[in-house]
Motif scaffolding. Structure first.
Motif, PDB file in Angstrom:
ATOM      1  N   CYS A   1       0.859  -1.192   0.000  1.00 22.64           N
ATOM      2  CA  CYS A   1       0.000   0.000   0.000  1.00 22.64           C
ATOM      3  C   CYS A   1       0.895   1.242   0.000  1.00 22.64           C
ATOM      4  O   CYS A   1       1.833   1.325   0.797  1.00 22.64           O
TER       5      CYS A   1
ATOM      6  N   CYS B   1       1.318   2.874   3.419  1.00 19.89           N
ATOM      7  CA  CYS B   1       1.555   1.985   4.567  1.00 19.89           C
ATOM      8  C   CYS B   1       2.561   2.597   5.549  1.00 19.89           C
ATOM      9  O   CYS B   1       3.694   2.922   5.177  1.00 19.89           O
TER      10      CYS B   1
ATOM     11  N   LYS C   1      -6.489  -7.186   4.059  1.00 17.27           N
ATOM     12  CA  LYS C   1      -6.981  -6.662   2.777  1.00 17.27           C
ATOM     13  C   LYS C   1      -6.999  -7.806   1.765  1.00 17.27           C
ATOM     14  O   LYS C   1      -7.020  -7.589   0.564  1.00 17.27           O
TER      15      LYS C   1
ATOM     16  N   HIS D   1      -3.718   2.410  -4.987  1.00 23.45           N
ATOM     17  CA  HIS D   1      -2.873   2.613  -3.802  1.00 23.45           C
ATOM     18  C   HIS D   1      -2.758   1.418  -2.865  1.00 23.45           C
ATOM     19  O   HIS D   1      -2.075   1.507  -1.852  1.00 23.45           O
ATOM     20  N   GLU D   2      -3.430   0.316  -3.160  1.00 21.47           N
ATOM     21  CA  GLU D   2      -3.319  -0.858  -2.277  1.00 21.47           C
ATOM     22  C   GLU D   2      -2.838  -2.018  -3.148  1.00 21.47           C
ATOM     23  O   GLU D   2      -3.579  -2.966  -3.438  1.00 21.47           O
TER      24      GLU D   2
END
Ligand code: SF4
Length: 319
Positions: free
Chosen positions: A95, A98, A174, A205-206
């Motif tokens: 991410c 993160c 996730k 973004h992940e």
């Protein structure tokens, strides 16, 4: 998720069932025994130069300190009493925001293999505090499911927590890979928790994580198997059209699971320690959200202006 390309085994970590299981499940991956994790340190080189590599290399090590660490909370803010179990450090997902990027100091994802010591530590603590209700989670220093197909840790933890009715385990992820764990339900001591964001943010973004639809499908399956659920809208990121994007995400969540199964939902707007901004820009130059105007809060973190934070939380208060 990125493929594991290298395994380091620290002295003392060879002779554990979890080490043997990991090696058996990663055949053909080069393995190197090292005397001490310090030999992996890249002194003088910026984290942004090796963080990508840290997602594809495992360090198998013995947890010599406590697994159980009270969440430090945030100075001057109300603490929720959450307790963390440090079973891994770092995560194969990537991410862009993160916070672990500012925390890890080795180009690896560390897996602590002495699970027997973890269970013994939990037993000791529960026995010493018979009247207390504990809320513990394995998802603060990494993702609780991302490596579970290799580690098999939750297969041990889920029945273990079932024996301690005053303790709750949060499996925060996730990922969507709950299928192997479903036969271990029902178990109301165990809460499967997903971090949620609008699909466009997840895609951008992940990196390497499950799509929103797959996370909600997994939540539905966990609920049907007799587990409780939690959801975290964290970090909430401001962008043009944010309100409609989050409103649709909440509507999809409402359609996927029934409210009775939901133990808690948390909200948290984007925040990070100042050095992380530089790391994000170095690694993910397209991450324009990190350039947002922010204030340095009393806890040392950069946060959106209070007026914007109130605006971001307002729809949840209204509904
Ligand atoms: S899933 Fe969690 S721990 Fe893993 S990279 Fe994303 S924010 Fe970090």
């Amino acid at each position: 998720m990125l493929r594991i390309q290298r395994i380091y085994i620290e002295a003392g970590a060879r002779d554990y069932p979890l080490t043997r299981r990991l090696l058996a499940r990663l055949p053909g991956v080069p393995v190197e025994d090292i005397p001490d994790r310090a030999v992996l340190q890249r002194r003088g080189s910026e984290p942004a130069a090796w963080l990508a590599e840290s997602k594809t290399a495992l360090l198998l090590a013995v947890q010599k300190g406590p697994f159980w660490r009270p969440c430090p909370g945030t100075r001057d803010y109300i603490c929720c009493g959450y307790q963390t179990l440090q079973v891994t450090v770092n995560c194969p997902f990537d991410c862009t925001y993160c916070i672990l990027q500012g925390y890890v100091n080795l180009p690896v994802t560390t897996v602590f293999v002495n699970v027997e010591d973890l269970l013994a530590e939990l037993e000791r603590k529960f026995a010493a505090t018979p009247g207390r209700i504990w809320r513990l989670g394995t998802g603060e220093f990494g993702d609780s499911l991302a490596l579970d197909h290799l580690m098999g840790l939750n297969e041990q933890l889920i029945p273990f927590f079932g024996r301690y009715p005053r303790a709750i385990l949060e499996i925060k992820t996730k990922d969507h890979a709950v299928a192997p764990l479903l036969p271990l339900g029902p178990n109301s001591q165990v809460i499967f928790a997903w971090s949620l964001n609008p699909p466009a943010l997840i895609r951008k973004h992940e990196l390497g994580t499950a799509a929103l639809e797959a996370r909600l499908q997994a939540a539905r399956q966990a609920q049907a198997a007799g587990f409780r659920l939690a959801f975290h809208f964290d970090p909430i990121i401001f962008f043009p059209g944010w309100e409609e994007a989050y409103r649709r995400t909440v509507a999809w969540l409402g359609a996927a699971v029934s409210p009775e199964a939901v133990a808690w939902i948390s909200l948290g707007a984007l925040r990070f320690l100042p050095p992380l901004r530089r790391i994000i820009f170095r690694r993910f130059p397209h991450s324009r959200y990190a350039a947002a105007e922010m204030v340095l809060a009393p806890d040392g973190k950069l946060r959106y202006f209070k007026s914007l934070r109130l605006e971001l939380y307002a729809p949840a208060r209204r509904s």
